[in-house]
Design a protein around this motif. Structure first.
Motif, PDB file in Angstrom:
ATOM      1  N   SER A  96       0.892  -1.171  -0.011  1.00 27.53           N
ATOM      2  CA  SER A  96      -0.075   0.038  -0.043  1.00 27.53           C
ATOM      3  C   SER A  96       0.807   1.302  -0.010  1.00 27.53           C
ATOM      4  N   ARG A  97       2.101   1.040   0.592  1.00 28.84           N
ATOM      5  CA  ARG A  97       2.780   2.312   0.366  1.00 28.84           C
ATOM      6  C   ARG A  97       3.205   2.499  -0.839  1.00 28.84           C
ATOM      7  N   HIS A  98       3.723   1.740  -1.571  1.00 27.65           N
ATOM      8  CA  HIS A  98       4.011   1.795  -3.158  1.00 27.65           C
ATOM      9  C   HIS A  98       3.014   2.308  -3.969  1.00 27.65           C
TER      10      HIS A  98
ATOM     11  N   GLU B 229       1.101  15.503  -7.098  1.00 21.77           N
ATOM     12  CA  GLU B 229       1.646  15.877  -5.534  1.00 21.77           C
ATOM     13  C   GLU B 229       3.202  16.164  -5.765  1.00 21.77           C
ATOM     14  N   ASN B 230       3.577  17.065  -4.800  1.00 25.42           N
ATOM     15  CA  ASN B 230       4.898  17.350  -4.847  1.00 25.42           C
ATOM     16  C   ASN B 230       5.642  16.412  -4.082  1.00 25.42           C
ATOM     17  N   SER B 231       6.649  15.690  -4.768  1.00 19.52           N
ATOM     18  CA  SER B 231       7.691  14.993  -4.171  1.00 19.52           C
ATOM     19  C   SER B 231       8.162  14.834  -2.808  1.00 19.52           C
TER      20      SER B 231
ATOM     21  N   ARG C  40       5.184  12.304   4.017  1.00 24.32           N
ATOM     22  CA  ARG C  40       4.223  11.339   4.132  1.00 24.32           C
ATOM     23  C   ARG C  40       4.470   9.978   4.669  1.00 24.32           C
ATOM     24  N   LEU C  41       5.669   9.704   3.690  1.00 20.88           N
ATOM     25  CA  LEU C  41       5.985   8.181   4.036  1.00 20.88           C
ATOM     26  C   LEU C  41       7.140   8.250   5.006  1.00 20.88           C
TER      27      LEU C  41
ATOM     28  N   VAL D  76      14.066  12.835  -0.298  1.00 21.82           N
ATOM     29  CA  VAL D  76      13.257  12.559  -1.335  1.00 21.82           C
ATOM     30  C   VAL D  76      13.475  11.573  -2.262  1.00 21.82           C
ATOM     31  N   SER D  77      14.860  11.403  -2.418  1.00 19.03           N
ATOM     32  CA  SER D  77      15.334  10.470  -3.295  1.00 19.03           C
ATOM     33  C   SER D  77      14.982   8.913  -3.070  1.00 19.03           C
ATOM     34  N   ILE D  78      14.957   8.738  -1.790  1.00 20.78           N
ATOM     35  CA  ILE D  78      14.250   7.484  -1.422  1.00 20.78           C
ATOM     36  C   ILE D  78      13.053   7.267  -1.926  1.00 20.78           C
ATOM     37  N   THR D  79      12.176   8.264  -1.779  1.00 19.91           N
ATOM     38  CA  THR D  79      10.844   8.117  -2.231  1.00 19.91           C
ATOM     39  C   THR D  79      10.512   7.866  -3.706  1.00 19.91           C
ATOM     40  N   LEU D  80      11.464   8.552  -4.445  1.00 23.04           N
ATOM     41  CA  LEU D  80      11.619   8.632  -5.915  1.00 23.04           C
ATOM     42  C   LEU D  80      12.321   7.388  -6.556  1.00 23.04           C
TER      43      LEU D  80
END
Length: 69
Positions: free
Chosen positions: A9-11, A22-24, A30-31, A36-40
């Motif tokens: 669900s996180r993915h 939404e802004n990265s 939120r995660l 931010v590079s981890i998210t992207l």
């Protein structure tokens, strides 16, 4: 309904948020990521909707209505 892991669900959440523009950095926060590079790198996926939106945005930047027209 298919059984899914919480991590799946996180993915999905990250992908949908990025897909709707939404802004990265907001998605990253939120995660709970420190960077931010981890998210992207780990949680976002380039979907067809993201590709289409990117093409439309670029077309609009060039002053055209759409690349399809």
């Amino acid at each position: 309904m298919k059984r899914t892991r919480f991590h799946d669900s996180r993915h999905t959440h990250a992908t949908i948020m990025l897909e709707i523009g939404e802004n990265s950095k907001v998605v990253s926060e939120r995660l709970g990521h420190s960077n931010v590079s981890i998210t992207l790198d780990k949680y976002s996926h380039v979907t067809q909707n993201i590709q289409d939106s990117s093409a439309d945005n670029f077309s609009n930047a060039l002053g055209k209505k759409s690349l399809e027209q």
